[in-house]
Write a protein that holds these residues in place. Structure first.
Motif, PDB file in Angstrom:
ATOM      1  N   ALA A 126      57.722 -39.487  49.378  1.00 17.95           N
ATOM      2  CA  ALA A 126      58.493 -39.251  48.149  1.00 17.95           C
ATOM      3  C   ALA A 126      58.099 -37.936  47.487  1.00 17.95           C
ATOM      4  O   ALA A 126      58.951 -37.169  47.010  1.00 17.95           O
ATOM      5  N   GLU A 127      56.778 -37.653  47.447  1.00 14.24           N
ATOM      6  CA  GLU A 127      56.309 -36.444  46.776  1.00 14.24           C
ATOM      7  C   GLU A 127      56.840 -35.182  47.464  1.00 14.24           C
ATOM      8  O   GLU A 127      57.369 -34.277  46.815  1.00 14.24           O
ATOM      9  N   TYR A 128      56.702 -35.152  48.780  1.00  7.85           N
ATOM     10  CA  TYR A 128      57.098 -33.928  49.482  1.00  7.85           C
ATOM     11  C   TYR A 128      58.616 -33.813  49.621  1.00  7.85           C
ATOM     12  O   TYR A 128      59.151 -32.700  49.714  1.00  7.85           O
ATOM     13  N   ASN A 129      59.307 -34.952  49.631  1.00  6.22           N
ATOM     14  CA  ASN A 129      60.775 -34.871  49.578  1.00  6.22           C
ATOM     15  C   ASN A 129      61.243 -34.270  48.269  1.00  6.22           C
ATOM     16  O   ASN A 129      62.186 -33.475  48.214  1.00  6.22           O
ATOM     17  N   GLU A 130      60.552 -34.656  47.195  1.00  3.05           N
ATOM     18  CA  GLU A 130      60.890 -34.084  45.887  1.00  3.05           C
ATOM     19  C   GLU A 130      60.635 -32.581  45.868  1.00  3.05           C
ATOM     20  O   GLU A 130      61.457 -31.792  45.369  1.00  3.05           O
ATOM     21  N   LYS A 131      59.494 -32.171  46.443  1.00  2.00           N
ATOM     22  CA  LYS A 131      59.196 -30.743  46.500  1.00  2.00           C
ATOM     23  C   LYS A 131      60.236 -29.996  47.353  1.00  2.00           C
ATOM     24  O   LYS A 131      60.696 -28.905  46.983  1.00  2.00           O
ATOM     25  N   GLU A 132      60.601 -30.603  48.483  1.00  2.00           N
ATOM     26  CA  GLU A 132      61.580 -29.944  49.362  1.00  2.00           C
ATOM     27  C   GLU A 132      62.953 -29.849  48.691  1.00  2.00           C
ATOM     28  O   GLU A 132      63.617 -28.807  48.772  1.00  2.00           O
ATOM     29  N   GLN A 133      63.348 -30.934  48.005  1.00  2.00           N
ATOM     30  CA  GLN A 133      64.641 -30.908  47.333  1.00  2.00           C
ATOM     31  C   GLN A 133      64.660 -29.881  46.213  1.00  2.00           C
ATOM     32  O   GLN A 133      65.672 -29.196  45.996  1.00  2.00           O
ATOM     33  N   LYS A 134      63.563 -29.757  45.500  1.00  2.00           N
ATOM     34  CA  LYS A 134      63.496 -28.748  44.448  1.00  2.00           C
ATOM     35  C   LYS A 134      63.594 -27.334  45.030  1.00  2.00           C
ATOM     36  O   LYS A 134      64.292 -26.462  44.501  1.00  2.00           O
TER      37      LYS A 134
END
Length: 448
Positions: free
Chosen positions: A245-253
């Motif tokens: 979840a954390e890195y998906n959020e970073k990637e989406q940002k």
């Protein structure tokens, strides 16, 4: 019944008179009679002579190609007349300057308009390059986030495998402790039985009891370790979800920032293209201040005059007659004669102001006429109620006079079939059209 005997006698008696004898004996009356008879015979012979039917027309001298005809030069932009470079009658080459005009619109009064637009265009191009670099950087950042996420997930999976092994190990230790408890119980019960039989001392029984209590304590500790290992396994699985979840959020940002940069890049590209269009338009407009000759020719007439006069877009400035042109004649024929006109037919022409003797029915006896051939026949009626026919010089005959100017009058005769003179007189008196005529070439093509 009629009484004619007296009349016959009067005729016979008239010869007795001297007057009659005198008149009848004059020699010129005999000559006159011979002349009348000769003329009658000559006219009778003429009636059977061949006559060439023809279609006459009136027109003017023009040019064969549209780009060789007199033309007017227009201004493409509005402006104010500043300077004339030619006068009427001058010869100008293609590209020579005819007139200079200045700007009158507020949007184009800046003398540095082209340079300023170029500076704006270059600044926007640099902004476009910066957005492109930002997109590239965000691509690298997204790739780094993906690599880091994969490493973190691999680390978490390793931790899960460690937790699973630890749970397995603790489970095995728990089973071993449970086995020890069973053994300790068996030994304790055996010690009690042997003690009752007097075979074991009380000291041994107490040792077995202590050992049993110690083993019971160990099983509780081992169960606690097993629960701790299971909890660590659950935490490792939760850690994988948290990392994902954390890195998906970073990637989406990062992707959101990348799409924003791409949007700005495309918007800047559109602005750059718009500025390029304006820059080119301004450059072309600056070249329109000098009105130049589209082809070589003579300045016939200046349609505008003076200095400081304001003119609009599309205003006629001067008229030019090209210096090189192929002469032709345009003539007009009536609708009744149009079916008799065909492309490629021979035509006789004589020009106004050029000495000519024309016998329309006997073209071979004419003098001062020139040969031509039809190159175009208009399919729509003109304003004068006739059809326009374009005639070019016949290359097999004498060249047309070079003194003939474009616009001078011309008379034409299109030659048709040969018929007797009496037939042509009879046709003309009755108002009939000439015989329907088809060229031999076209007839051959139709048969084929």
């Amino acid at each position: 019944m009629l009484n004619i005997s007296n009349k016959v006698e009067i005729v016979n008696d008239i010869e007795k008179y001297s007057t009659y004898k005198t008149l009848s004996e004059r020699p010129h009356y005999k000559i006159l009679n011979k002349i009348i008879i000769g003329v009658s015979i000559f006219c009778l012979i003429i009636l059977f002579l061949p006559w060439t039917q023809n279609i006459s027309g009136a027109g003017a001298v023009t040019t064969l190609k549209p780009d060789q005809r007199p033309q007017t030069i227009h201004t493409a932009i509005a402006g104010r007349i500043e300077k004339w470079y030619v006068k009427e009658g001058d010869f100008v080459n293609k590209g020579d300057t005819i007139l200079f005009i200045s700007e009158t619109k507020d949007d184009y009064l800046d003398p540095n308009l082209v340079k300023n637009t170029e500076s704006q265009m270059k600044a926007k191009e640099m902004a476009q390059i910066s957005y492109g670099d930002k997109v590239t950087t965000l691509d690298s950042q997204i790739a780094a986030i993906k690599r880091e996420r994969n490493l973190k997930l691999e680390q978490a999976r390793n931790k899960i495998r460690q937790s699973i092994l630890k749970v397995t190990s603790d489970s095995m230790d728990l089973e071993a402790v449970k086995t020890q408890v069973k053994i300790a119980n068996i030994q304790y019960n055996r010690s009690i039985a042997l003690n009752k039989d007097g075979l074991k001392a009380v000291t041994d029984l107490e040792e077995k009891r202590l050992k049993l209590q110690d083993v019971d304590a160990k099983i509780i500790t081992q169960e606690n370790k097993l629960l701790t290992s299971k909890n660590e396994l659950i935490n490792a699985k939760v850690e994988i979800n948290r990392i994902t979840a954390e890195y998906n959020e970073k990637e989406q940002k990062a992707r959101s920032d990348q799409f924003t940069a791409l949007s700005n890049q495309f918007d800047t590209e559109a602005q750059v293209n718009k500025l390029k269009n304006q820059y080119v338009n301004y450059q072309i407009r600056n070249g329109m201040y000098y009105i130049k000759a589209p082809q070589s020719g003579y300045v016939n007439r200046a349609l505008q005059s003076g200095l400081g006069e304001t003119i609009k877009e599309g205003t006629q400035i001067v008229s030019i007659m090209p210096s090189k042109y192929d002469i032709a004649v345009e003539t007009f024929v009536s609708p009744m004669d149009l079916p008799l006109i065909h492309k490629g037919e021979k035509v006789r022409i004589w020009f106004d102001g050029w000495p000519a003797i024309v016998f329309s029915g006997w073209p071979n006896m004419s003098y001062g006429t020139f040969g031509g051939k039809i190159v175009a026949v208009e399919n729509f009626i003109s304003n004068n109620g006739k059809f326009r026919v374009l005639i070019a010089p016949d290359e097999t005959e004498e060249k047309w006079p070079i003194q003939v100017s474009v616009g001078s009058g011309a008379q034409t005769i299109a030659l048709l079939e040969n018929v007797p003179v009496w037939f042509e007189l009879w046709r003309t008196l009755n108002g009939f059209p000439p015989n329907y005529y088809q060229p031999k070439d076209s007839g051959t093509k139709d048969k084929k």
